[in-house]
Design a protein around this motif. Structure first.
Motif, PDB file in Angstrom:
ATOM      1  N   SER A  31       0.812  -1.226   0.000  1.00 22.27           N
ATOM      2  CA  SER A  31       0.000   0.000   0.000  1.00 22.27           C
ATOM      3  C   SER A  31       0.847   1.278   0.000  1.00 22.27           C
ATOM      4  CB  SER A  31      -0.933   0.010   1.223  1.00 22.27           C
ATOM      5  OG  SER A  31      -0.192  -0.040   2.424  1.00 22.27           O
ATOM      6  N   ALA A  32       2.172   1.111   0.032  1.00 22.44           N
ATOM      7  CA  ALA A  32       3.056   2.287   0.043  1.00 22.44           C
ATOM      8  C   ALA A  32       2.998   2.998  -1.309  1.00 22.44           C
ATOM      9  CB  ALA A  32       4.478   1.861   0.349  1.00 22.44           C
ATOM     10  N   THR A  33       3.113   4.304  -1.275  1.00 21.29           N
ATOM     11  CA  THR A  33       3.003   5.108  -2.501  1.00 21.29           C
ATOM     12  C   THR A  33       4.349   5.423  -3.140  1.00 21.29           C
ATOM     13  OG1 THR A  33       2.954   7.110  -1.141  1.00 21.29           O
ATOM     14  CG2 THR A  33       0.831   6.140  -1.771  1.00 21.29           C
ATOM     15  N   SER A  34       5.450   5.174  -2.419  1.00 23.06           N
ATOM     16  CA  SER A  34       6.770   5.430  -2.982  1.00 23.06           C
ATOM     17  C   SER A  34       7.760   4.410  -2.424  1.00 23.06           C
ATOM     18  CB  SER A  34       7.250   6.852  -2.643  1.00 23.06           C
ATOM     19  OG  SER A  34       7.540   6.955  -1.266  1.00 23.06           O
ATOM     20  N   ASP A  35       8.915   4.286  -3.097  1.00 20.90           N
ATOM     21  CA  ASP A  35       9.935   3.329  -2.657  1.00 20.90           C
ATOM     22  C   ASP A  35      10.497   3.693  -1.289  1.00 20.90           C
ATOM     23  OD1 ASP A  35       9.652   1.822  -4.918  1.00 20.90           O
ATOM     24  OD2 ASP A  35      11.320   2.747  -5.990  1.00 20.90           O
ATOM     25  N   LYS A  69       8.832   1.889   1.462  1.00 21.72           N
ATOM     26  CA  LYS A  69       8.935   0.434   1.457  1.00 21.72           C
ATOM     27  C   LYS A  69      10.300   0.017   1.987  1.00 21.72           C
ATOM     28  CE  LYS A  69       6.212  -0.129  -2.807  1.00 21.72           C
ATOM     29  NZ  LYS A  69       6.251  -0.667  -4.187  1.00 21.72           N
ATOM     30  N   LEU A  70      10.330  -1.094   2.690  1.00 20.13           N
ATOM     31  CA  LEU A  70      11.612  -1.669   3.082  1.00 20.13           C
ATOM     32  C   LEU A  70      12.362  -2.118   1.833  1.00 20.13           C
ATOM     33  CD1 LEU A  70      10.509  -3.880   6.104  1.00 20.13           C
ATOM     34  CD2 LEU A  70      11.943  -1.842   6.230  1.00 20.13           C
ATOM     35  N   GLU A  71      13.677  -2.000   1.878  1.00 21.33           N
ATOM     36  CA  GLU A  71      14.480  -2.470   0.744  1.00 21.33           C
ATOM     37  C   GLU A  71      14.386  -3.982   0.597  1.00 21.33           C
ATOM     38  OE1 GLU A  71      18.528  -0.734  -0.642  1.00 21.33           O
ATOM     39  OE2 GLU A  71      18.998  -2.469   0.597  1.00 21.33           O
ATOM     40  N   SER A  72      14.137  -4.669   1.694  1.00 21.09           N
ATOM     41  CA  SER A  72      13.997  -6.128   1.681  1.00 21.09           C
ATOM     42  C   SER A  72      12.811  -6.556   0.827  1.00 21.09           C
ATOM     43  CB  SER A  72      13.800  -6.641   3.109  1.00 21.09           C
ATOM     44  OG  SER A  72      13.311  -7.958   3.109  1.00 21.09           O
ATOM     45  N   ALA A  73      12.968  -7.725   0.164  1.00 20.25           N
ATOM     46  CA  ALA A  73      11.860  -8.293  -0.613  1.00 20.25           C
ATOM     47  C   ALA A  73      10.832  -8.951   0.286  1.00 20.25           C
ATOM     48  CB  ALA A  73      12.393  -9.314  -1.614  1.00 20.25           C
ATOM     49  N   LEU A  74      11.161  -9.112   1.578  1.00 16.78           N
ATOM     50  CA  LEU A  74      10.270  -9.754   2.555  1.00 16.78           C
ATOM     51  C   LEU A  74       9.857 -11.146   2.096  1.00 16.78           C
ATOM     52  CD1 LEU A  74       8.068  -6.633   3.425  1.00 16.78           C
ATOM     53  CD2 LEU A  74       9.856  -7.651   4.845  1.00 16.78           C
ATOM     54  N   SER A  75      10.816 -11.874   1.558  1.00 14.30           N
ATOM     55  CA  SER A  75      10.551 -13.210   1.024  1.00 14.30           C
ATOM     56  C   SER A  75      10.570 -14.255   2.129  1.00 14.30           C
ATOM     57  CB  SER A  75      11.610 -13.565  -0.016  1.00 14.30           C
ATOM     58  OG  SER A  75      12.881 -13.692   0.600  1.00 14.30           O
ATOM     59  N   THR A  76      10.103 -15.430   1.772  1.00 14.78           N
ATOM     60  CA  THR A  76      10.155 -16.550   2.714  1.00 14.78           C
ATOM     61  C   THR A  76      11.599 -16.861   3.089  1.00 14.78           C
ATOM     62  OG1 THR A  76       8.157 -17.469   1.696  1.00 14.78           O
ATOM     63  CG2 THR A  76       9.449 -18.946   3.080  1.00 14.78           C
TER      64      THR A  76
END
Length: 371
Positions: free
Chosen positions: A277-281, A284-291
């Motif tokens: 839902s973030a409107t700009s980078d 957002k966290l730089e992390s991909a927040l992957s498994t």
């Protein structure tokens, strides 16, 4: 033998299991495959009661059955297989498992980078031997891909889109013509691919635009897109499976409390929702927040608890590992995590109690230390 390696390849780690599957396998096998497609699927996805075999085969890759079946069918044809998806979706692990089951060799790997050259996928020369005896087959150093061609087995190409267009173009002739010419030699100057040869390549969807694949190369591959795991139950199984492997490898006896696993999964789910839902980078966290990154956070917390704690995994340690792993940019990532801790973790700790208050305090301390 696997105990002598820091990380054993799948064919070594699961050698006994592969031997068993091969001994009971009476299904049709393409080319020189060691296992039939049905047994390969069972090796990757695990056995079911309806399979009627004498022992349980554990699940090793957690994803939709159709992705595995399409991958196997592709490799049974004369086309290459391209596994594409976000970082941490298990592409490389699936490629390794498939290679191990098909030909008992998952180590013929080329790692794609900006510095990868045609030599890495074709051949190079032993300079000292060339000076002493001239160019010959003996002085030639075959690449992993050429070795796979000669042996009729699977070659792997990791991060295909990170390699340059020249390198990608060199794959076109290998995938279409199934041979490599060696113009430096007068005789014995063509290496033909033996039946069973194929290539499994991987690519991160986030690398789009780095070195896009040409339409000619795309036609040589069947694409299998591996989606991000969003099902909480499936993600918990993956994290638990990988964590148990870590504990065995390090010979660590430490319990993984289900409540802490739930906190980790919920935290990543919350942060992913905020990122979407973030409107700009910058938001957002730089992390991909992957498994895979969840597994890394848990691994860090377990090792810290084992070596520097009281050998009990605690919420405070988990929170510190999460903040330390995800705070890559300062001050942007720290600001995002601080907002999450105050806006989500603090209210949840008051409402749900349990391990959340300790998780709250551990995260606050870690953020303050890094700020």
């Amino acid at each position: 033998m696997s105990d002598d390696m820091l990380r054993a390849p799948a064919e070594v780690k699961y050698a006994e299991e592969l031997d068993y599957l091969e001994s009971i396998d009476d299904g049709p096998k393409p080319f020189s495959w060691r296992l039939s497609p049905r047994m390969i699927r069972m090796f990757v996805l695990g056995s079911e009661r309806a399979d009627g075999i004498d022992r349980e085969i554990p699940q090793k890759w957690f994803g939709d059955r159709s992705f595995v079946e399409r991958s196997i069918v592709t490799l049974a044809s004369d086309r290459g297989l391209l596994l594409i998806g976000d970082p941490g979706t298990g592409k490389s692990w699936l490629a390794e498992l498939l290679s191990a089951a098909i030909c008992r060799n998952s180590t013929l790997v080329v790692q794609g980078t900006a510095g990868t050259t045609e030599d890495h996928i074709k051949y190079s020369w032993n300079v000292s031997m060339v000076i002493a005896k001239g160019q010959s087959r003996e002085s030639m150093i075959p690449s992993p891909i050429m070795t796979a061609m000669e042996g009729g087995v699977i070659g792997r190409f990791e991060e295909l889109t990170r390699s340059t267009s020249d390198v990608q173009d060199a794959l076109i002739s290998i995938l279409s013509e199934k041979y490599v010419s060696i113009p430096e030699l007068d005789d014995d100057n063509i290496v033909f691919a033996q039946p069973g040869f194929s290539i499994i390549a991987t690519a991160n969807s986030r690398d789009r635009g780095v070195n896009d694949l040409s339409s000619a190369l795309k036609r040589r591959f069947n694409f299998v897109r591996i989606p991000v795991v969003t099902n909480k139950k499936s993600e918990a199984e993956i994290v638990r499976f990988r964590t148990e492997e870590l504990l065995r490898r390090h010979r660590i006896e430490l319990d993984l409390p289900p409540t802490l696993l739930d906190i980790l999964l919920q935290s990543f789910a919350d942060l992913r929702s905020a990122a979407s839902s973030a409107t700009s980078d910058d938001d957002k966290l730089e992390s991909a927040l992957s498994t895979a990154e969840q597994i890394g956070v848990l691994e860090d917390a377990i090792l810290h608890s084992h070596f520097f704690g009281d050998r009990v995994l605690r919420a405070q340690t988990l929170a510190g590992s999460l903040v330390g792993s995800l705070a890559r940019r300062s001050p942007e990532d720290l600001a995002i995590l601080n907002k999450y801790w105050h806006g989500v973790v603090e209210p949840r700790s008051k409402k749900d109690g349990g391990e959340w208050p300790e998780f709250l305090e551990g995260g606050r301390e870690a953020i303050a230390t890094l700020s």
